[in-house]
Enzyme design. Sequence first.
Site, PDB file in Angstrom:
ATOM      1  N   ASP A 299      -1.187 -12.235   2.024  1.00 36.75           N
ATOM      2  CA  ASP A 299      -0.347 -11.133   1.548  1.00 36.75           C
ATOM      3  C   ASP A 299      -1.363 -10.152   0.998  1.00 36.75           C
ATOM      4  OD1 ASP A 299       1.012  -9.288  -0.046  1.00 36.75           O
ATOM      5  OD2 ASP A 299       2.640 -10.697  -0.396  1.00 36.75           O
ATOM      6  N   HIS A 300      -1.605  -9.054   1.711  1.00 34.60           N
ATOM      7  CA  HIS A 300      -2.768  -8.243   1.344  1.00 34.60           C
ATOM      8  C   HIS A 300      -2.614  -7.584  -0.026  1.00 34.60           C
ATOM      9  CE1 HIS A 300      -0.415  -4.967   3.137  1.00 34.60           C
ATOM     10  NE2 HIS A 300      -1.112  -4.174   2.353  1.00 34.60           N
TER      11      HIS A 300
ATOM     12  N   HIS B 178       5.380  -8.627  -0.727  1.00 30.55           N
ATOM     13  CA  HIS B 178       4.574  -7.848  -1.683  1.00 30.55           C
ATOM     14  C   HIS B 178       5.280  -7.633  -3.030  1.00 30.55           C
ATOM     15  CE1 HIS B 178       2.437  -7.246   1.956  1.00 30.55           C
ATOM     16  NE2 HIS B 178       3.103  -6.199   2.382  1.00 30.55           N
TER      17      HIS B 178
END
Length: 480
Positions: free
Chosen positions: A176-177, A239
């Site tokens: 999950d950047h 996010h």
Amino acid sequence: MAQKLNNFDMVIFGATGDLAMRKLLPCLYQAHAAGLLHPQGRILGVSRSQLNTSDFLAKVEKDSKIHIKQHFTDELWQSFIQRIQYLTVDVNTPEHFQTLRQTVQSRSQTDNVIIYLSTAPKFFAPACKNLAEVGLNADNVRIVLEKPLGTDLPSSQQINADVAQYFKEEQIYRIDHYLGKESLQNVLPLRFGNVFFEPIWNKDFVKSVQITIAEQLGVEERGEFYDITGALRDMVQNHIIQMLCFVAMEQPKSLSADDVRDEKLKVVAALKPMTSADVDKNVVRAQYVAHESQKGYLQENNVPANSRTETYVAIRAEIDTPRWQGVPFYLRTGKRLAARSAEIVLNFKEQENGLFGNHANRLVISLQPDETVSAKMFVKQVGNGLNVQAAEMVLDMGKTSNERRAEAYELLLREVIDGRLSLFNRRDELEKAWEWVMPILENWANSPIAPHTYAASSWGPKAAQDLLAQDGNVWLEEQI
Ligand code: NAP
């Protein structure tokens, strides 16, 4: 003391794809340029296309190099591409995996092997099976899974179960950047490493919390992908819930991956489940419509004219823990909004001591476009008397250090090479997050109510303002 660099083989499945070209290779270049990769570390690009290494490097030269925006020199580039090899591996062709194994095992000096699955998730199961069949699931192998990890709870469970047949949980790095963003990670030291915040970080002092990820862009050329995804799956389930966890979690016992992830899991598990009636009351979905020169969502390429996919969602959530009982958490995200931003806002309760009027402090943690922490305070007005005015105390994270700030993907790639799991989602967290969003997806699938609309480049539909108005609150952009 110089950091020990781990020697690695990084096998990138989907190496010819957009993500590899735009992000993975440029981020590996940055790590290389900064001297943060082991000199012998190798990158093996693999995909279905029949290419040899020089064909692949020609593609990298054309499609990837342009995405390197800083620290570029020809010399560093030449030394970087020395690390790269290409192999044709179709995930459905077991023989290709024999060649992959031979290539990986052609040298003995590797601390770890990283398999980065930058492909559609439907390829994860055959890839893992074929990797395991050639022994590329041994203890020194780490597997990185790109999002989306499912489109609902059952499909997410299926992907996790498929991968778990061949890899242990401690070998699995789910990307999950947002977790690679310095300013999100900074929430933990901010909260637990300073005396200022923790004593007031609770229901006694906080009136409401807002978490926003706003995009100015519309769906651009990704209409087909977006229309089967929507804002809830694309942004909230992953996010926004991760941002929520950082704000709402209790102090972990230690910074070990499992202690941090245990506390995050508790937050997601404490999110109050919603019935269908709760969804009608607490969730707003909407689509952007044409405004001035901008198209509406339904006019975008590859979007069906009768689509009900949400490009915007706002949710009033509650967390059932002693710390947060009764505090509304407003979560929202959308495309074609008035500005690009990602931020966490804590609105504090009004201070009522009679001397200076009733004022409410506010803390804004901004992840983008700027990385700042701003506290709204009340200070003396210049001149006679002791009247007060609002002022912002701003901590600019960019000015706290002269060190290069790595992009999220670079930071995460280095975490994988170093074998640190805390910035990656554990299976139980991810599935709990899906569990929580499922009633929303189910309500929408069956609801006769069409999505609300909002003008392109506005701050979203009026219904999202009404959602807060029922509690006497307003979104950040409407606050003075
Ligand atoms: P893409 O441009 O469509 O590339 C897909 C890649 O998969 C290509 O390299 C393709 O190889 C390879 N592939 C397809 N079938 C294969 C097979 N049978 N065996 C081996 N390789 C095969 O996709 P992408 O945009 O890079 O995205 C990759 C993944 O990352 C997707 O799950 C996507 O949702 C996710 N993601 C992408 C982005 C982004 O910005 N692009 C952001 C976040 C997440 P060939 O070219 O050789 O066919």
